[in-house]
Motif scaffolding. Structure first.
Motif, PDB file in Angstrom:
ATOM      1  N   ARG A  91       6.058  10.334  -5.433  1.00 45.68           N
ATOM      2  CA  ARG A  91       5.751   9.320  -6.445  1.00 45.68           C
ATOM      3  C   ARG A  91       6.987   8.478  -6.771  1.00 45.68           C
ATOM      4  O   ARG A  91       6.893   7.264  -6.969  1.00 45.68           O
ATOM      5  CB  ARG A  91       5.208   9.983  -7.702  1.00 45.68           C
ATOM      6  CG  ARG A  91       3.799  10.533  -7.531  1.00 45.68           C
ATOM      7  CD  ARG A  91       3.314  11.182  -8.816  1.00 45.68           C
ATOM      8  NE  ARG A  91       1.960  11.695  -8.661  1.00 45.68           N
ATOM      9  CZ  ARG A  91       0.866  10.986  -8.844  1.00 45.68           C
ATOM     10  NH1 ARG A  91       0.961   9.710  -9.193  1.00 45.68           N
ATOM     11  NH2 ARG A  91      -0.326  11.527  -8.693  1.00 45.68           N
ATOM     12  N   ALA A  92       8.145   9.127  -6.835  1.00 47.49           N
ATOM     13  CA  ALA A  92       9.373   8.378  -7.117  1.00 47.49           C
ATOM     14  C   ALA A  92       9.693   7.403  -5.984  1.00 47.49           C
ATOM     15  O   ALA A  92      10.071   6.254  -6.224  1.00 47.49           O
ATOM     16  CB  ALA A  92      10.536   9.358  -7.323  1.00 47.49           C
ATOM     17  N   ILE A  93       9.525   7.851  -4.741  1.00 46.27           N
ATOM     18  CA  ILE A  93       9.775   6.965  -3.599  1.00 46.27           C
ATOM     19  C   ILE A  93       8.787   5.803  -3.585  1.00 46.27           C
ATOM     20  O   ILE A  93       9.152   4.654  -3.324  1.00 46.27           O
ATOM     21  CB  ILE A  93       9.701   7.764  -2.290  1.00 46.27           C
ATOM     22  CG1 ILE A  93      10.842   8.784  -2.234  1.00 46.27           C
ATOM     23  CG2 ILE A  93       9.760   6.837  -1.079  1.00 46.27           C
ATOM     24  CD1 ILE A  93      10.775   9.705  -1.030  1.00 46.27           C
ATOM     25  N   ALA A  94       7.512   6.114  -3.864  1.00 47.74           N
ATOM     26  CA  ALA A  94       6.504   5.060  -3.872  1.00 47.74           C
ATOM     27  C   ALA A  94       6.790   4.020  -4.957  1.00 47.74           C
ATOM     28  O   ALA A  94       6.637   2.811  -4.732  1.00 47.74           O
ATOM     29  CB  ALA A  94       5.124   5.671  -4.085  1.00 47.74           C
ATOM     30  N   ARG A  95       7.231   4.475  -6.119  1.00 47.86           N
ATOM     31  CA  ARG A  95       7.555   3.527  -7.192  1.00 47.86           C
ATOM     32  C   ARG A  95       8.792   2.707  -6.848  1.00 47.86           C
ATOM     33  O   ARG A  95       8.883   1.522  -7.184  1.00 47.86           O
ATOM     34  CB  ARG A  95       7.773   4.294  -8.491  1.00 47.86           C
ATOM     35  CG  ARG A  95       8.078   3.420  -9.687  1.00 47.86           C
ATOM     36  CD  ARG A  95       8.072   4.225 -10.966  1.00 47.86           C
ATOM     37  NE  ARG A  95       6.746   4.781 -11.244  1.00 47.86           N
ATOM     38  CZ  ARG A  95       6.462   5.497 -12.324  1.00 47.86           C
ATOM     39  NH1 ARG A  95       7.402   5.740 -13.223  1.00 47.86           N
ATOM     40  NH2 ARG A  95       5.246   5.964 -12.501  1.00 47.86           N
ATOM     41  N   TRP A  96       9.737   3.327  -6.155  1.00 47.14           N
ATOM     42  CA  TRP A  96      10.967   2.629  -5.788  1.00 47.14           C
ATOM     43  C   TRP A  96      10.697   1.578  -4.712  1.00 47.14           C
ATOM     44  O   TRP A  96      11.239   0.474  -4.752  1.00 47.14           O
ATOM     45  CB  TRP A  96      11.991   3.648  -5.298  1.00 47.14           C
ATOM     46  CG  TRP A  96      13.241   3.049  -4.755  1.00 47.14           C
ATOM     47  CD1 TRP A  96      13.986   2.034  -5.297  1.00 47.14           C
ATOM     48  CD2 TRP A  96      13.898   3.416  -3.539  1.00 47.14           C
ATOM     49  NE1 TRP A  96      15.071   1.752  -4.499  1.00 47.14           N
ATOM     50  CE2 TRP A  96      15.047   2.584  -3.419  1.00 47.14           C
ATOM     51  CE3 TRP A  96      13.648   4.365  -2.564  1.00 47.14           C
ATOM     52  CZ2 TRP A  96      15.912   2.690  -2.342  1.00 47.14           C
ATOM     53  CZ3 TRP A  96      14.528   4.472  -1.494  1.00 47.14           C
ATOM     54  CH2 TRP A  96      15.630   3.640  -1.387  1.00 47.14           C
ATOM     55  N   ALA A 108       0.811  -1.225   0.000  1.00 51.87           N
ATOM     56  CA  ALA A 108       0.000   0.000   0.000  1.00 51.87           C
ATOM     57  C   ALA A 108       0.837   1.264   0.000  1.00 51.87           C
ATOM     58  O   ALA A 108       0.281   2.362   0.176  1.00 51.87           O
ATOM     59  CB  ALA A 108      -0.917  -0.001   1.219  1.00 51.87           C
ATOM     60  N   ILE A 109       2.145   1.157  -0.215  1.00 47.18           N
ATOM     61  CA  ILE A 109       3.022   2.313  -0.058  1.00 47.18           C
ATOM     62  C   ILE A 109       2.685   3.430  -1.037  1.00 47.18           C
ATOM     63  O   ILE A 109       2.812   4.616  -0.710  1.00 47.18           O
ATOM     64  CB  ILE A 109       4.507   1.882  -0.208  1.00 47.18           C
ATOM     65  CG1 ILE A 109       5.436   3.044   0.149  1.00 47.18           C
ATOM     66  CG2 ILE A 109       4.778   1.382  -1.608  1.00 47.18           C
ATOM     67  CD1 ILE A 109       5.369   3.467   1.575  1.00 47.18           C
ATOM     68  N   GLY A 110       2.250   3.077  -2.248  1.00 41.99           N
ATOM     69  CA  GLY A 110       1.921   4.114  -3.218  1.00 41.99           C
ATOM     70  C   GLY A 110       0.785   5.003  -2.748  1.00 41.99           C
ATOM     71  O   GLY A 110       0.884   6.236  -2.778  1.00 41.99           O
TER      72      GLY A 110
END
Length: 359
Positions: free
Chosen positions: A347-352, A265-267
């Motif tokens: 968004r970049a952190i969530a994708r990573w 669920a991080i995104g």
């Protein structure tokens, strides 16, 4: 004596119109043509009747587009398809109505904000600059906003995420109901109320001074319920099968939450956090009450008054001069860019951090 029973295929009767599975369809370019005709007719009506507002022209064109879609589709196809196309047109119309004000706001801010936005504006404070003077900068306000929002996020995000984990994974009984109730109440608290609470408790009762940290405490009150609600909804979307599979392998529940539930669920969690950050980044009332404003650079959020971007915009607007108005619009553009950069980083952190899926 055996009888042979034969079945004869009934003779094909006359073809009934409309009974075939296929029927007439409008071409793909038909919606575009209807929209173009509605816009042209809307502009014509606006000019003939002397309507000065282009918003009125757009509303007229929108009504004509929906009505034209229904009439033309009913004639070419049928009423069922017409209703379907009207529903689709209403969805697109709602999207346009929502986007147009946003586009207008961003366009106006960019056009007016670039007048005073340069390297000097981003690297200098308002020390010694009057409202009638040119120059001056927003550096001290950027420092204040970064520190105040950063401190509020460091406090509110862990509290909000852990509260949401408790409500979804462990919460049962009266305690969970009480926590949910108070989170709902906190969601509707005005920013001025949170500022007054911190003012009465932190400054008047405990005797601390005005500072950026005092403003951060008020922002924490505003941020926690948004983080809790968004994180709770994202955790509920995680399939129970993932939890059950992890528990079936003998993994403890806390480790299942840490390694399976939260990464899945991080995104959505990061998106909710950024929504909370975007909300508190534009708050002015707590800054007016607690941070107190400062035209000089103060890098210490725990000692002395500070400024922030919302307070700087308010301060320049109150100045009432053309130079102050230009600085206010430029600061508004910087604030929008600040929130946009935070969203891109989130968004970049969530994708990573999102779990990798393979075929």
């Amino acid at each position: 004596m055996s009888e042979t029973i034969t079945h004869k295929r009934p003779a094909a009767g006359p073809r009934v119109p409309g009974s075939a599975l296929s029927h007439r369809r409008m071409p793909r370019w038909a919606p575009v043509a209807i929209a173009a005709g509605a816009i042209a007719l809307g502009v014509l009506i606006g000019i003939v009747f002397g309507l000065s507002s282009r918003i009125q022209w757009g509303l007229i064109a929108l009504i004509l587009f929906i009505a034209g879609t229904y009439v033309i589709t009913s004639v070419v196809e049928d009423r069922r398809q017409a209703k379907d196309r009207v529903a689709t047109s209403l969805v697109w119309a709602s999207f346009v109505v929502a986007v147009v004000p946003l586009y207008s706001l961003v366009e106006e801010t960019v056009v007016r904000g670039v007048k005073a936005l340069d390297g000097n504006f981003l690297s200098h404070s308002m020390a010694g600059v009057l409202a009638t003077d040119d120059g001056g900068g927003v550096y001290h306000a950027i420092i204040g906003t970064l520190e105040q929002v950063g401190l509020a996020s460091l406090i509110a995000v862990p509290i909000g995420v852990l509260t949401a984990v408790y409500l979804v994974e462990y919460g049962r009984g009266k305690l969970a109901l009480a926590v949910t109730f108070f989170v709902d109440v906190m969601t509707g608290i005005p920013s001025i109320v949170s500022g007054l609470f911190i003012l009465s408790f932190w400054i008047l009762t405990l005797g601390f001074h005005y500072s950026g940290f005092a403003g951060s405490l008020a922002l924490v009150i505003l941020m926690i319920p948004v983080v809790v609600r968004s994180t709770e909804e994202m955790l509920k979307l995680v399939p129970n099968e993932l939890r059950e599979a992890s528990l079936a392998l003998g993994v403890p529940k806390w480790r299942t939450i840490l390694k399976v539930v939260l990464p899945t669920a991080i995104g959505g969690i990061m998106t909710g956090i950024m929504l909370a950050v975007a909300r508190i980044a534009g708050e002015t009332a707590p800054v007016l009450l607690l941070v107190f404003g400062n035209q000089l650079i103060n890098n210490d959020p725990f000692d002395g008054p500070q400024s922030s971007l919302p307070y700087y915009i308010y301060e320049q607007y109150v100045g009432g001069t053309p130079q102050a108005y230009d600085r206010a619009w430029s600061a508004a553009l910087v604030l929008i860019a600040f929130v946009m950069i935070l969203n891109l980083v989130a968004r970049a952190i969530a994708r990573w951090k999102a779990p990798k899926t393979g075929r």
